[in-house]
Design a protein around this motif. Structure first.
Motif, short mmCIF file in Angstrom:
data_model
loop_
_atom_site.label_atom_id
_atom_site.label_comp_id
_atom_site.label_asym_id
_atom_site.label_seq_id
_atom_site.Cartn_x
_atom_site.Cartn_y
_atom_site.Cartn_z
N GLN A 27 0.83 -1.21 0.00
CA GLN A 27 0.00 0.00 0.00
C GLN A 27 0.87 1.26 0.00
N GLN A 28 1.98 1.23 0.73
CA GLN A 28 2.92 2.36 0.71
C GLN A 28 3.47 2.54 -0.70
N ALA A 29 3.91 1.44 -1.34
CA ALA A 29 4.46 1.51 -2.70
C ALA A 29 3.42 2.00 -3.69
N ASP A 30 2.16 1.59 -3.48
CA ASP A 30 1.06 2.02 -4.33
C ASP A 30 0.88 3.54 -4.23
N ARG A 31 0.87 4.06 -3.00
CA ARG A 31 0.73 5.51 -2.80
C ARG A 31 1.91 6.26 -3.37
N ASP A 32 3.09 5.66 -3.27
CA ASP A 32 4.31 6.34 -3.70
C ASP A 32 4.58 6.22 -5.20
N ARG A 63 -4.70 0.08 -5.36
CA ARG A 63 -5.48 0.69 -6.43
C ARG A 63 -4.78 0.73 -7.78
N HIS A 64 -3.47 0.91 -7.78
CA HIS A 64 -2.76 1.14 -9.04
C HIS A 64 -1.64 0.14 -9.31
N ILE A 65 -0.97 -0.31 -8.27
CA ILE A 65 0.22 -1.13 -8.43
C ILE A 65 -0.15 -2.52 -8.98
N ALA A 66 0.72 -3.06 -9.82
CA ALA A 66 0.52 -4.40 -10.39
C ALA A 66 1.28 -5.43 -9.57
N GLY A 67 0.88 -6.69 -9.69
CA GLY A 67 1.52 -7.78 -8.97
C GLY A 67 2.14 -8.79 -9.91
N LEU A 68 3.29 -9.31 -9.49
CA LEU A 68 4.05 -10.28 -10.27
C LEU A 68 4.51 -11.41 -9.35
N VAL A 69 4.27 -12.66 -9.75
CA VAL A 69 4.89 -13.79 -9.06
C VAL A 69 6.18 -14.09 -9.81
N ASN A 70 7.30 -13.95 -9.14
CA ASN A 70 8.64 -13.87 -9.74
C ASN A 70 9.52 -15.01 -9.23
N VAL A 71 9.37 -16.21 -9.85
CA VAL A 71 8.49 -16.59 -10.94
C VAL A 71 7.58 -17.72 -10.47
N LEU A 284 12.40 1.36 1.29
CA LEU A 284 11.43 1.33 0.20
C LEU A 284 10.96 2.73 -0.14
N GLY A 285 10.74 3.56 0.89
CA GLY A 285 10.34 4.94 0.65
C GLY A 285 11.39 5.73 -0.09
N ARG A 286 12.67 5.50 0.24
CA ARG A 286 13.75 6.21 -0.47
C ARG A 286 13.81 5.77 -1.93
N TRP A 287 13.64 4.49 -2.17
CA TRP A 287 13.60 3.97 -3.54
C TRP A 287 12.46 4.63 -4.33
N ALA A 288 11.27 4.63 -3.74
CA ALA A 288 10.09 5.09 -4.46
C ALA A 288 10.01 6.60 -4.59
#
Length: 304
Positions: A27-32, A63-71, A284-288
Motif C-alpha cells: 500500500q505504501q508503494a502504491d501511494r508512492d 489501487r494502481h500497483i501491479a503484482g508479479l509472481v517472480n516466478v 522502500l520509501g527512499r527507492w520510491a
C-alpha cells in the motif's frame, strides 16, 4: 501492464507471519507511485504464503500497483488452471497482473509435492507449451482444443479477458529461446544485470529466437531483479571487484539506472535489499520517492 515505459517495483516478503507488513508495504508503494510488487513462489515451504493467494489479497487492498509472481512454480500449477487464476486476477484488479513464468527450479522439492519429475528438456517444453496454452485460454473466442505433449484440453472456452503479459525467468539456452518465441519479457536469473556475462551471452539467444519466429526482439523487455544498499553518502565504488552492483547514494543509483535504461535498453527494475530480501519501509520509501522519480525524469528529459 502494457506499454514500454520503464517500470519500477520492489520484491516483497511472503512469510505467513509477515502478511500485515506485506500489505502495508504494498500500500505504501502504491501511494508512492511504484509500478509493481514481486512475490516468490515456493509452495513446498510451509511457512510461506501461497503466492497467488497473497497476490490476490494485495491487489484487493491497492489501487494502481501491479503484482508479479517472480516466478511462478509452474510444475505445481497446471497451465489451464493457471490461465484461469491469471485472467481472474486480471479481471478483478483491472489488469494489474504480470504473469511470471519459470520451467521449475529445485526439482527435488517440487517432486516432494507429488509432482512427476521432468527432465530439464521436458520441463522447458512444458514451460513453452504452458505459455502458449495460457494465451489461447485468454482473450475470448471459440472453445479451445489443445493436444500437446504436456497439456490436453478439449472444448474449453477462453476467458473473455486478455492474457497478462508474460515475463520469464529463463536461464538455459533452450529456455531462453522459448522466451524469444512466446514471452513478453525476461528477468535474468541470479540478479544478473546489463553488465553481466549472463546478460551478454543470454540476450542474443532470445533475440535470435524471436527473429526466427517473425517477432521483433525489441518487443521482449528485460526487467532486472536489482538488490543493493541505498546509502546517505556516495560509496567509493558502486560495484564490487567482480563488477556486481552493491549500491550507493541516491545520485549513484540514479546515474546507474538512467544509463541502464538509455544505453542498455533496460525496461524495468525490481528493487531488493542488499541481502536479496524485502526492503524495510524506510528504504522502500527512499527507492520510491527519491530514486525512481529522478530516474523517470532523467529518462523523459533524454527522450523529449
Amino acid at each position: 501492464m502494457s506499454g514500454h515505459d520503464v517500470v519500477f517495483g520492489f520484491g516483497a516478503h511472503s512469510g505467513i507471519g509477515e502478511a500485515p507488513e506485506l500489505l502495508r508495504m504494498a500500500q505504501q508503494a502504491d501511494r508512492d507511485g511504484l509500478d509493481l510488487f514481486s512475490l516468490s513462489d515456493h509452495p513446498y515451504l510451509g511457512e510461506r504464503l501461497d503466492a497467488y493467494a497473497a497476490l490476490g489479497f494485495i491487489l484487493g487492498g491497492t489501487r494502481h500497483i501491479a503484482g508479479l509472481v517472480n516466478v511462478t512454480n509452474l510444475p505445481t500449477r497446471p497451465a489451464p488452471m493457471l490461465a484461469r487464476t491469471a485472467t481472474s486476477l486480471s479481471a478483478l484488479s483491472g489488469g494489474r497482473v504480470v504473469l511470471g513464468m519459470g520451467a521449475g527450479g529445485l526439482w527435488d522439492r517440487v517432486a516432494d509435492m507429488g509432482v512427476p519429475r521432468l527432465s530439464p528438456g521436458a520441463a522447458v517444453d512444458a514451460f513453452e507449451e504452458a505459455i502458449v496454452l495460457i494465451k489461447k485460454l485468454s482473450g475470448g473466442g471459440p472453445p479451445v482444443t489443445h493436444q500437446g505433449r504436456h497439456y490436453q484440453v478439449r472444448q474449453i472456452k477462453p476467458a473473455p479477458v486478455a492474457a497478462p503479459v508474460v515475463w520469464t525467468g529463463s536461464n538455459g539456452p533452450k529456455s531462453l529461446a522459448a522466451t524469444g518465441r512466446v514471452a513478453d519479457g525476461w528477468i535474468p536469473g541470479h540478479a544478473a544485470d546489463w553488465l553481466s556475462e549472463r546478460y551478454r551471452t543470454s540476450r542474443p539467444i532470445i533475440d535470435e529466437a524471436a527473429a526466427a519466429a517473425d517477432r521483433d526482439p525489441r518487443e521482449i523487455r528485460t526487467i532486472y531483479n536489482f538488490p543493493g544498499r541505498i546509502t546517505d553518502r556516495p560509496l567509493p565504488a558502486a560495484r564490487d571487484h567482480e563488477g556486481r552492483w552493491v549500491g550507493g547514494s541516491v545520485g549513484q543509483w540514479v546515474e546507474e539506472l538512467t544509463g541502464a535504461a538509455l544505453e542498455h535498453d533496460a525496461s524495468g527494475f525490481i528493487f531488493f535489499s542488499a541481502d536479496h530480501g524485502a526492503p524495510d519501509p524506510v528504504t522502500l520509501g527512499r527507492w520510491a520517492m527519491e530514486i525512481v522519480p529522478a530516474v523517470r525524469e532523467a529518462i523523459a528529459k533524454e527522450n523529449s
